[in-house]
Design a protein around this motif. Structure first.
Motif, PDB file in Angstrom:
ATOM      1  N   SER A 206       0.814  -1.217   0.000  1.00 24.49           N
ATOM      2  CA  SER A 206       0.000   0.000   0.000  1.00 24.49           C
ATOM      3  C   SER A 206       0.846   1.265   0.000  1.00 24.49           C
ATOM      4  O   SER A 206       0.323   2.357  -0.233  1.00 24.49           O
ATOM      5  CB  SER A 206      -0.926   0.019   1.224  1.00 24.49           C
ATOM      6  N   ASP A 207       2.147   1.139   0.229  1.00 24.37           N
ATOM      7  CA  ASP A 207       3.019   2.317   0.314  1.00 24.37           C
ATOM      8  C   ASP A 207       4.004   2.322  -0.851  1.00 24.37           C
ATOM      9  O   ASP A 207       5.093   1.768  -0.777  1.00 24.37           O
ATOM     10  CB  ASP A 207       3.772   2.331   1.648  1.00 24.37           C
ATOM     11  N   VAL A 208       3.581   2.914  -1.951  1.00 25.20           N
ATOM     12  CA  VAL A 208       4.419   3.094  -3.126  1.00 25.20           C
ATOM     13  C   VAL A 208       4.426   4.579  -3.467  1.00 25.20           C
ATOM     14  O   VAL A 208       3.364   5.201  -3.567  1.00 25.20           O
ATOM     15  CB  VAL A 208       3.910   2.268  -4.320  1.00 25.20           C
ATOM     16  N   ALA A 209       5.598   5.129  -3.641  1.00 25.88           N
ATOM     17  CA  ALA A 209       5.727   6.566  -3.896  1.00 25.88           C
ATOM     18  C   ALA A 209       5.733   6.852  -5.390  1.00 25.88           C
ATOM     19  O   ALA A 209       6.226   6.054  -6.192  1.00 25.88           O
ATOM     20  CB  ALA A 209       7.017   7.097  -3.272  1.00 25.88           C
ATOM     21  N   LEU A 210       5.170   7.987  -5.755  1.00 29.91           N
ATOM     22  CA  LEU A 210       5.182   8.473  -7.136  1.00 29.91           C
ATOM     23  C   LEU A 210       5.849   9.841  -7.137  1.00 29.91           C
ATOM     24  O   LEU A 210       5.366  10.777  -6.487  1.00 29.91           O
ATOM     25  CB  LEU A 210       3.758   8.563  -7.679  1.00 29.91           C
ATOM     26  N   ILE A 211       6.943   9.950  -7.873  1.00 30.67           N
ATOM     27  CA  ILE A 211       7.727  11.190  -7.891  1.00 30.67           C
ATOM     28  C   ILE A 211       7.842  11.694  -9.322  1.00 30.67           C
ATOM     29  O   ILE A 211       8.280  10.956 -10.216  1.00 30.67           O
ATOM     30  CB  ILE A 211       9.145  10.973  -7.307  1.00 30.67           C
ATOM     31  N   LYS A 212       7.460  12.916  -9.529  1.00 29.08           N
ATOM     32  CA  LYS A 212       7.610  13.547 -10.846  1.00 29.08           C
ATOM     33  C   LYS A 212       9.029  14.100 -10.961  1.00 29.08           C
ATOM     34  O   LYS A 212       9.449  14.909 -10.127  1.00 29.08           O
ATOM     35  CB  LYS A 212       6.595  14.683 -11.010  1.00 29.08           C
ATOM     36  N   THR A 213       9.758  13.661 -11.972  1.00 29.09           N
ATOM     37  CA  THR A 213      11.133  14.136 -12.133  1.00 29.09           C
ATOM     38  C   THR A 213      11.166  15.433 -12.942  1.00 29.09           C
ATOM     39  O   THR A 213      10.240  15.748 -13.684  1.00 29.09           O
ATOM     40  CB  THR A 213      12.008  13.085 -12.824  1.00 29.09           C
ATOM     41  N   TYR A 214      12.270  16.143 -12.800  1.00 32.72           N
ATOM     42  CA  TYR A 214      12.470  17.405 -13.506  1.00 32.72           C
ATOM     43  C   TYR A 214      13.966  17.688 -13.528  1.00 32.72           C
ATOM     44  O   TYR A 214      14.726  17.156 -12.703  1.00 32.72           O
ATOM     45  CB  TYR A 214      11.721  18.545 -12.798  1.00 32.72           C
ATOM     46  N   PRO A 215      14.433  18.496 -14.470  1.00 37.75           N
ATOM     47  CA  PRO A 215      15.864  18.805 -14.511  1.00 37.75           C
ATOM     48  C   PRO A 215      16.340  19.424 -13.194  1.00 37.75           C
ATOM     49  O   PRO A 215      15.714  20.350 -12.676  1.00 37.75           O
ATOM     50  CB  PRO A 215      15.974  19.813 -15.667  1.00 37.75           C
ATOM     51  N   GLY A 216      17.396  18.863 -12.649  1.00 37.45           N
ATOM     52  CA  GLY A 216      17.930  19.371 -11.393  1.00 37.45           C
ATOM     53  C   GLY A 216      17.328  18.744 -10.157  1.00 37.45           C
ATOM     54  O   GLY A 216      17.635  19.183  -9.035  1.00 37.45           O
ATOM     55  N   ILE A 217      16.497  17.734 -10.298  1.00 29.86           N
ATOM     56  CA  ILE A 217      15.886  17.089  -9.138  1.00 29.86           C
ATOM     57  C   ILE A 217      16.962  16.519  -8.216  1.00 29.86           C
ATOM     58  O   ILE A 217      17.973  15.989  -8.668  1.00 29.86           O
ATOM     59  CB  ILE A 217      14.914  15.983  -9.585  1.00 29.86           C
ATOM     60  N   GLU A 218      16.746  16.649  -6.921  1.00 26.46           N
ATOM     61  CA  GLU A 218      17.701  16.145  -5.947  1.00 26.46           C
ATOM     62  C   GLU A 218      17.501  14.647  -5.735  1.00 26.46           C
ATOM     63  O   GLU A 218      16.390  14.205  -5.429  1.00 26.46           O
ATOM     64  CB  GLU A 218      17.528  16.883  -4.617  1.00 26.46           C
ATOM     65  N   PRO A 219      18.550  13.837  -5.870  1.00 24.91           N
ATOM     66  CA  PRO A 219      18.421  12.394  -5.647  1.00 24.91           C
ATOM     67  C   PRO A 219      17.915  12.050  -4.250  1.00 24.91           C
ATOM     68  O   PRO A 219      17.309  10.999  -4.041  1.00 24.91           O
ATOM     69  CB  PRO A 219      19.847  11.873  -5.871  1.00 24.91           C
TER      70      PRO A 219
END
Length: 323
Positions: A206-219
């Motif tokens: 039930s715990d899955v993350a969704l992250i939108k990437t973009y130029p310069g995103i911090e790892p």
């Protein structure tokens, strides 16, 4: 007479702002308020306590999916209709589709909604509900799994997305056509449904993350969600599945730690493997990322939830390869 289970979650399709009847109608009240003779199946209504669609938790989505599956397999209903809010309908529809398994051969699960509340002129909820009951028991959809029925159009759970927050024609399958439409009290099939998803095993995460990437995103954003408890991560990339190179080492580390990382795209893409996107595209596959097989990011999150029930990174990779 065919039997249909109605799982009512409230939201706009049930809500009234009229001073003489404010609040949300129950599933039974939704049925009673329909014009006489419009429902020809035997519909049993059950209310499900749920958050507003835009804030619906994975646990509620999973509960709806399990209740729909049980209704077809164990309670022997011929079809299921779920009334839902518009915002996250496509996620609940796809999660339900993934979890139906052999129940898809028993009957159809139809999710529907409304853009206009019940006290607005030309409210779309009553017609959507009537059409959904028709769709739930029509043999033309047998084996299709979970679908969305809105504005008399029937959309496959894998393909459907909300494209307009203000129009009664709020959902689309583009670039695919609708599976069919409801006309004259029956379903007119237009195209075959997409292939059924692979079998699932174990309990979905039930715990899955969704992250939108973009130029310069911090790892560090990736490791932060894992530190907070995420069992898997979906990255929304660009193009054919591109994410910033600065994330590659973190993707590799998470994969080594047993945290699968799935890369989807904000664009429409093909169902081919991520590593076959081209000599430049899909580079993330070389450091362990798993391709989303053409799924939109929000649906890739649902798929990863289910895939995690099959095992670790290797099992997830193999499951996605068959998706």
């Amino acid at each position: 007479m065919k039997r249909v289970l109605l799982l009512a979650t409230g939201d706009t399709i049930a809500h009234s702002y009229a001073p003489d009847r404010p609040g949300a109608a129950s599933g039974a009240e939704l049925l009673r308020n329909l014009p006489p003779g419009t429902i020809t199946a035997d519909v049993v209504a059950e209310d499900v306590t749920a958050e507003p669609s835009w804030d619906m938790s994975p646990s509620t989505m999973l509960e709806l999916a399990r209740r729909a599956r049980s209704a077809l397999l164990e309670r022997r209903f011929d079809g299921v209709v779920i009334t839902h809010g518009t915002d996250a309908l496509e996620e609940t529809a796809y999660l339900t589709d993934l979890l139906l398994g052999r129940a898809a051969e028993r009957g159809t699960v139809v999710l529907t909604c409304a853009v206009r509340s019940v006290d607005e002129p030309s409210a779309d909820g009553p017609r959507n509900l009537v059409s959904s009951v028709v769709a739930a028991v029509d043999e033309a959809l047998r084996g299709a799994g979970a679908v969305a029925c809105v504005n008399d159009e029937i959309h496959a759970a894998r393909w459907v997305s909300m494209t307009d927050a203000t129009s009664v024609a709020a959902f689309s399958s583009a670039p695919f056509p609708p599976l069919g439409r409801v006309f004259g009290g029956r379903v007119e099939a237009l195209v075959p449904p997409p292939p059924r998803p692979p079998a699932f095993g174990g309990d979905p995460a039930s715990d899955v993350a969704l992250i939108k990437t973009y130029p310069g995103i911090e790892p560090g954003l990736l490791t932060a969600v894992v530190d907070a408890g995420a069992q898997g991560v979906v990255l929304e990339g660009t193009g054919a599945g591109n994410v910033p190179v600065g994330l590659f080492s973190t993707i590799a580390e998470l994969t080594e730690w047993g945290i699968p990382v799935v890369v989807a795209s904000r664009c429409r893409t093909g169902r081919g493997p991520l590593g076959e996107a081209g000599p430049v595209q899909g580079l993330a596959a070389k450091v362990g990322a798993i391709g989303a097989r053409g799924l939109a990011p929000q649906k890739a999150r649902c798929a990863l939830m289910v895939a995690l029930g099959t095992g670790g990174v290797d099992a997830v990779r193999e499951w996605f390869a068959r998706l």
